[in-house]
Design an enzyme around this catalytic site. Structure first.
Site, PDB file in Angstrom:
ATOM      1  CG  ASN A   6      19.324  42.243-128.713  1.00 35.09           C
ATOM      2  OD1 ASN A   6      20.208  41.420-128.453  1.00 35.09           O
ATOM      3  ND2 ASN A   6      18.378  42.572-127.847  1.00 35.09           N
ATOM      4  CD1 TRP A   7      21.391  38.861-134.272  1.00 32.84           C
ATOM      5  CD2 TRP A   7      22.709  37.047-134.356  1.00 32.84           C
ATOM      6  NE1 TRP A   7      21.721  38.629-135.583  1.00 32.84           N
ATOM      7  CE2 TRP A   7      22.531  37.536-135.669  1.00 32.84           C
ATOM      8  CE3 TRP A   7      23.505  35.923-134.160  1.00 32.84           C
ATOM      9  CZ2 TRP A   7      23.108  36.919-136.773  1.00 32.84           C
ATOM     10  CZ3 TRP A   7      24.096  35.319-135.261  1.00 32.84           C
ATOM     11  CH2 TRP A   7      23.887  35.811-136.551  1.00 32.84           C
ATOM     12  CE  LYS A   8      15.525  40.132-128.198  1.00 33.01           C
ATOM     13  NZ  LYS A   8      14.192  40.327-127.707  1.00 33.01           N
ATOM     14  CG  HIS A  94      17.211  44.324-124.061  1.00 33.05           C
ATOM     15  ND1 HIS A  94      16.202  43.458-123.714  1.00 33.05           N
ATOM     16  CD2 HIS A  94      17.058  44.582-125.375  1.00 33.05           C
ATOM     17  CE1 HIS A  94      15.476  43.202-124.806  1.00 33.05           C
ATOM     18  NE2 HIS A  94      15.983  43.863-125.821  1.00 33.05           N
ATOM     19  CD  GLU A  96      14.591  40.114-124.169  1.00 30.76           C
ATOM     20  OE1 GLU A  96      15.756  39.785-124.441  1.00 30.76           O
ATOM     21  OE2 GLU A  96      13.696  40.240-125.026  1.00 30.76           O
ATOM     22  CD  GLU A 164      14.735  47.484-127.840  1.00 30.32           C
ATOM     23  OE1 GLU A 164      14.802  47.028-128.973  1.00 30.32           O
ATOM     24  OE2 GLU A 164      15.131  46.856-126.847  1.00 30.32           O
ATOM     25  N   GLY A 170       8.944  41.593-129.577  1.00 30.88           N
ATOM     26  CA  GLY A 170       8.606  40.215-129.918  1.00 30.88           C
ATOM     27  C   GLY A 170       7.115  39.917-129.983  1.00 30.88           C
ATOM     28  CB  SER A 208       7.268  44.146-133.396  1.00 28.15           C
ATOM     29  OG  SER A 208       7.021  43.265-132.315  1.00 28.15           O
ATOM     30  N   GLY A 229      15.352  42.773-133.104  1.00 30.72           N
ATOM     31  CA  GLY A 229      15.559  41.505-132.407  1.00 30.72           C
ATOM     32  C   GLY A 229      15.287  40.344-133.345  1.00 30.72           C
ATOM     33  N   GLY A 230      14.093  39.770-133.248  1.00 29.75           N
ATOM     34  CA  GLY A 230      13.730  38.561-133.992  1.00 29.75           C
ATOM     35  C   GLY A 230      14.104  38.596-135.469  1.00 29.75           C
TER      36      GLY A 230
HETATM   37  C1  PEP Z   1      14.707  43.642-128.816  1.00 27.96           C
HETATM   38  O1  PEP Z   1      14.446  42.818-127.942  1.00 27.96           O
HETATM   39  O2  PEP Z   1      15.692  44.402-128.701  1.00 27.96           O
HETATM   40  C2  PEP Z   1      13.836  43.702-129.987  1.00 27.96           C
HETATM   41  C3  PEP Z   1      13.793  44.816-130.650  1.00 27.96           C
HETATM   42  O3  PEP Z   1      13.113  42.576-130.277  1.00 27.96           O
HETATM   43  P1  PEP Z   1      12.067  42.328-131.482  1.00 27.96           P
HETATM   44  O4  PEP Z   1      12.584  43.034-132.704  1.00 27.96           O
HETATM   45  O5  PEP Z   1      12.050  40.838-131.670  1.00 27.96           O
HETATM   46  O6  PEP Z   1      10.759  42.873-131.039  1.00 27.96           O
END
Ligand code: PEP
Length: 243
Positions: A6-8, A94, A96, A164, A170, A208, A229-230
């Site tokens: 997920n590149w956001k 999601h 967010e 999640e 994050g 994470s 994500g990150g």
């Molecule tokens: C996400 O927001 O879908 C996610 C998994 O983020 P991160 O891996 O950065 O915690």
């Protein structure tokens, strides 16, 4: 195993090209044929990414769609458009989107109907906040978030779940491994019990995920993949996660 990125609202065409060549050369030859890699990119890059992924096992997904079918909704992108450019997947729900855009079950119901009509496969995200985790209401919250999928309209929807925990996104925090496994089991059995589905739903863990913790997470019996994500913005890290 499913590896979803997920590149956001990050990245550009240069990073996409770099990521794709790394995955093609250094990941695909070394992972099992049943593994799936899904890159969920900002919508503006979907069409180009689909063309670049042609004849590869890499799949492309969007991160959201409009709750309207079409019409005078300036700036919005419909599920049908996402499918029209060849994208197969769509993230919905999601945290967010739930937090910043106040997305709730009635709105997600509309989006799910449109995703289903467009033939998209959905990665449906659920997860509790830290407060809910601490006060012991996580399971209740998860069932409430999942309940939109219990509607008979979605009996044929092609979806997977991403668990999640909001407090793990994050932050570098990850729940205890045993807790992840138990929650995944809980999600699978809730969907099995509340719908007419014959097969178990796949559940990804997200929050994470890193090259350091992924092996242990992947080894859990109820984990079918990860949503990253990150770390998915760093080709070296994403490569290590998939291998
Ligand atoms: C996400 O927001 O879908 C996610 C998994 O983020 P991160 O891996 O950065 O915690």
């Amino acid at each position: 195993m499913i590896y979803a990125a997920n590149w956001k609202m990050n990245g550009n065409t240069r990073l996409i090209n770099h990521m794709l060549s790394e995955i093609k050369l250094e990941v695909i030859p070394y992972i099992s044929k049943s593994s799936e890699i899904i890159l969920c990119l900002p919508s503006i890059f979907l069409g180009g990414a689909v063309i670049s992924c042609k004849n590869t096992p890499i799949q492309v997904g969007a991160q959201d769609c409009s709750s309207h079918k079409d019409g005078a909704y300036t700036g919005e992108i419909s599920a049908a458009m996402i499918s029209d450019v060849g994208s197969e997947w769509l993230i919905l729900g999601h945290s967010e989107r739930r937090q910043y855009h106040k997305e709730n079950n009635p709105l997600l119901y509309e989006k799910l109907l449109l995703a289903q009509a467009a033939g998209l496969k959905v990665i449906f995200c659920v997860g509790e906040t830290y407060e809910q985790y601490l006060n012991g209401t996580a399971k209740e919250i998860l069932v409430e978030q999942l309940s939109v999928l219990f509607d008979p309209s979605f009996i044929n929807l092609n979806f997977i779940i991403a668990y999640e925990p909001v407090w793990a996104i994050g932050t570098g925090l990850v729940p205890e491994l045993e807790d992840i496994n138990l929650i995944h089991q809980f999600i699978k059995s809730s969907i099995f019990e509340k719908t007419e589905r014959k097969s178990n739903v796949l559940v990804l863990y997200g929050g994470s995920v890193s090259p350091e913790n992924v092996k242990q997470i992947k080894s859990l019996s109820n984990v079918d993949g990860v949503l990253v994500g990150g770390a998915s913005l760093d080709p070296e890290k994403f490569k290590q996660i998939c291998l």
